[in-house]
Scaffold this motif. Structure first.
Motif, short mmCIF file in Angstrom:
data_model
loop_
_atom_site.label_atom_id
_atom_site.label_comp_id
_atom_site.label_asym_id
_atom_site.label_seq_id
_atom_site.Cartn_x
_atom_site.Cartn_y
_atom_site.Cartn_z
N VAL A 1 8.23 11.30 2.55
CA VAL A 1 9.52 10.63 3.13
C VAL A 1 9.29 10.60 4.55
O VAL A 1 8.56 11.26 5.33
N LEU A 2 9.44 9.57 5.32
CA LEU A 2 9.17 9.31 6.64
C LEU A 2 10.18 9.40 7.85
O LEU A 2 11.51 9.32 7.33
N PRO A 3 9.91 9.75 8.99
CA PRO A 3 10.73 10.02 10.20
C PRO A 3 11.07 8.65 10.65
O PRO A 3 10.10 7.82 10.85
N ILE A 4 12.16 8.61 11.32
CA ILE A 4 12.74 7.54 12.49
C ILE A 4 12.90 8.47 13.67
O ILE A 4 13.51 9.21 13.75
N ILE A 5 12.07 7.89 14.69
CA ILE A 5 12.00 8.70 15.97
C ILE A 5 12.07 7.69 17.15
O ILE A 5 12.06 6.62 17.18
N TYR A 6 12.16 8.39 18.31
CA TYR A 6 12.31 7.77 19.47
C TYR A 6 10.87 6.77 19.70
O TYR A 6 9.83 7.46 19.40
N PRO A 7 10.79 5.60 20.02
CA PRO A 7 11.93 4.96 20.97
C PRO A 7 12.61 3.99 19.86
O PRO A 7 13.40 3.36 20.53
N ALA A 8 12.20 4.14 18.55
CA ALA A 8 13.35 3.24 17.44
C ALA A 8 14.78 3.48 17.69
O ALA A 8 15.56 2.80 17.46
N ILE A 9 14.71 5.06 17.71
CA ILE A 9 16.37 5.43 18.15
C ILE A 9 16.33 6.22 19.17
O ILE A 9 15.33 7.03 19.60
N PRO A 10 17.49 6.62 20.02
CA PRO A 10 17.43 7.52 20.91
C PRO A 10 17.21 8.99 20.62
O PRO A 10 17.20 9.47 19.66
N GLU A 11 16.35 9.59 21.80
CA GLU A 11 15.79 10.96 21.63
C GLU A 11 17.03 11.88 21.25
O GLU A 11 18.06 11.80 22.05
N GLY A 12 16.99 12.76 20.53
CA GLY A 12 17.94 13.56 20.03
C GLY A 12 18.68 13.12 18.97
O GLY A 12 19.57 13.86 18.32
N THR A 13 18.24 12.06 18.31
CA THR A 13 18.94 11.53 17.10
C THR A 13 17.76 11.39 15.84
O THR A 13 18.03 10.70 14.96
N ALA A 14 16.46 11.83 16.01
CA ALA A 14 15.46 11.70 15.24
C ALA A 14 16.04 12.20 13.65
O ALA A 14 16.75 12.91 13.62
N ARG A 15 15.37 11.50 12.72
CA ARG A 15 15.79 11.87 11.37
C ARG A 15 14.75 11.52 10.29
O ARG A 15 13.57 10.96 10.47
N LEU A 16 15.00 12.09 9.07
CA LEU A 16 13.94 11.53 7.92
C LEU A 16 14.87 10.90 7.31
O LEU A 16 16.15 11.20 6.95
N ARG A 17 14.55 9.45 6.61
CA ARG A 17 15.29 8.77 5.65
C ARG A 17 15.08 8.97 4.12
O ARG A 17 13.74 8.56 4.02
N ASP B 1 15.22 16.18 17.22
CA ASP B 1 13.88 16.23 17.95
C ASP B 1 12.76 15.29 17.23
O ASP B 1 12.41 15.55 15.99
N SER B 2 12.37 14.46 18.01
CA SER B 2 11.46 13.50 17.34
C SER B 2 10.06 14.28 16.90
O SER B 2 9.53 14.06 15.75
N LEU B 3 9.57 15.36 17.72
CA LEU B 3 8.53 15.84 17.40
C LEU B 3 8.70 16.74 16.21
O LEU B 3 7.72 16.74 15.14
N ARG B 4 9.79 17.25 16.20
CA ARG B 4 10.13 18.14 14.84
C ARG B 4 10.08 17.40 13.41
O ARG B 4 9.80 17.64 12.39
N ALA B 5 10.77 16.00 13.67
CA ALA B 5 10.94 15.10 12.59
C ALA B 5 9.45 14.52 11.88
O ALA B 5 9.44 14.71 10.85
N VAL B 6 8.72 14.29 13.01
CA VAL B 6 7.34 14.08 12.49
C VAL B 6 6.53 15.24 11.69
O VAL B 6 6.05 15.16 10.74
N GLN B 7 6.75 16.34 12.36
CA GLN B 7 6.02 17.52 11.91
C GLN B 7 6.76 17.83 10.28
O GLN B 7 5.78 18.13 9.44
N LEU B 8 8.12 17.79 10.22
CA LEU B 8 8.48 17.98 9.02
C LEU B 8 8.01 16.70 7.94
O LEU B 8 7.94 17.24 6.63
N SER B 9 8.03 15.71 8.24
CA SER B 9 7.59 14.53 7.24
C SER B 9 5.89 15.04 6.81
O SER B 9 5.69 15.11 5.62
#
Length: 453
Positions: free
Chosen positions: A382-398, A364-372
């Motif tokens: 540590v920063l998130p990678i979220i939609y629209p850089a990647i498809p929604e549902g594949t958000a992550r922290l790198r 979840d993109s929103l969850r990834a941002v909040q986790l950061s």
């Protein structure tokens, strides 16, 4: 040429006399462009759902295994200083000497008046690492892919690339006018299926892949690509941006990692901003390839030469890579240990093989941002990678590793990530937790972003 211009001017005058005088019009304002609307929509999205923007955090000093943001000392997993050379006294000394001798800028295209001895030294060093005939450096890693592909390929050609290839390669393909095909990520069988359908239809065929993929942290299947190259006769280009200084027992890259002759790859491309703590990019390969790029690649011919201070810093970082393989070994240890800790903590690390990049998939993109944001509160950057850089549902922290990180720092980061993520999951925090008004607003924003591309 003058005659042609004069004829064109007469033609314009004739057309104007027939069509009459055009009414004056004001230039379009940038604020009215759809591109600006996309920027505004993305800004509005965070306000609509009550989560602030995690990007453009200001670092108060040099960033490595640790950093300082807004006066706070933080563990840092958001920088590419893989071999801890960014603050090396040895690199700093080489940079100072270059400034004293050459000044800050090359001050011209290298073709005209910008050539300096340090450029040749750096390029010889790079060629020696790969065991190839020559290398050439550019002022930007992004530009390196764009101008190299744009120079070598044209409308009668085909570029086939891994579906996860970097945006700079896509920009280069677009500029070249070549046809484009993709194959499924790291799926050589799918690549062969593509090749079977196109051989003979194009003048030149280029296949582009990455040594380590920066979004997922997995490694290219280089032996299989080299085998295909021997049977299908395409040029093979490997982007080593995240591989140089990382893969192989001495950090030479993916060819060393697999024990492959570097000459079996036609174009080695990389950047100078990761393991070599500088800025710019390079291509290494045959002398003929480098001669072509130096003569015809617009990003070299028409661009100012790499700043001597940056060339000196990169060159000295390569010297450290050669003389201190223990840094590579420590980086390998840290990447492997972080991956081990993360898996033990139940975190989803996707395809990562535990080298320079280990993502933690959140979905979840929103969850990834909040986790950061939550981790920043805990002293971890540590920063998130979220939609629209990647498809929604594949958000992550790198998480980017360095040779300077300690086991305790790695364990602390994993523990905090697992703990904070568990709290967000327990609260069901994410897009699904938005109220009706927020969800409608967010959906409308995302729809506008998607349709305005």
């Amino acid at each position: 040429m003058r005659a042609a211009n004069e004829a064109a001017g007469r033609n314009r005058s004739e057309r104007a006399s027939v069509a009459g005088v055009l009414s004056a019009r004001a230039p379009t304002k940038f604020i009215d462009l759809p591109e600006y609307r996309r920027v505004e929509l993305q800004r509005s999205a965070s306000a609509a759902i009550g989560v602030s923007n995690p990007f453009f955090r200001h670092h108060d000093r040099a960033a490595g295994a640790t950093t300082e943001i807004n006066g706070r000392e933080l563990l840092n997993f958001a920088s590419y200083d893989y071999l801890d050379t960014n603050t090396s006294p040895q690199v700093a000394s080489a940079a100072r000497e270059a400034i004293e001798r050459y000044g800050l800028s090359a001050s011209a295209s290298r073709l005209v008046a910008g050539e300096r001895p340090i450029h040749a030294q750096l390029e010889a060093n790079l060629a020696s690492i790969y065991g190839v005939e020559a290398a050439v450096c550019f002022v930007s890693g992004y530009l390196t892919n764009v101008t190299t592909i744009g120079c070598l390929m044209g409308p009668r050609d085909l570029v086939i690339h891994d579906e996860f290839i970097h945006n700079s390669a896509l920009a280069g393909i677009k500029q070249s006018g070549a046809a484009r095909r993709l194959f499924r990520h790291n799926d050589v069988k799918d690549l062969e299926e593509v090749l079977r359908t196109v051989v003979g239809d194009f003048r030149r065929i280029l296949v582009v892949a990455e040594g380590i993929y920066s979004m997922d942290g997995d490694v290219v299947d280089l032996p299989a690509l080299v085998d295909l190259r021997s049977r299908y006769g395409f040029w093979l280009m490997i982007d080593e941006a995240h591989s140089l200084g990382v893969l192989g027992s001495t950090g030479k890259g993916s060819f060393e990692h697999f024990g492959i002759d570097a000459a079996d790859v036609d174009i080695w491309m990389g950047t100078l901003s990761k393991a070599t703590s500088s800025c710019g990019g390079y291509v290494a390969g045959s002398q003929a390839l480098i001669d072509i790029l130096k003569a015809e690649a617009g990003g070299f011919v028409y661009s100012v030469g790499l700043a001597p201070v940056l060339a000196a810093a990169a060159n000295e970082s390569l010297n450290i890579l050669r003389s201190e393989p223990s840094r590579v070994a420590k980086l390998h240890h840290n990447g492997s240990r972080f991956l081990e800790y993360a898996k033990s903590a139940g975190l989803n690390t996707g395809r990562s093989q535990g080298y320079s990049v280990v993502p933690v998939l959140v979905g979840d993109s929103l969850r990834a941002v909040q986790l950061s944001h939550d981790l920043l509160e805990d002293g971890i950057n540590v920063l998130p990678i979220i939609y629209p850089a990647i498809p929604e549902g594949t958000a992550r922290l790198r998480f980017f590793m360095t040779s300077r990180h300690t086991d305790d720092q790695l364990a602390l980061a994993v523990e905090a990530t697992a703990r904070r993520l568990k709290k967000l999951e327990t609260r069901n925090f994410g897009l699904a937790s938005l109220n009706i008004d927020q969800m409608m607003q967010f959906s409308a924003l995302m729809q506008d972003v998607a349709t305005s591309k």
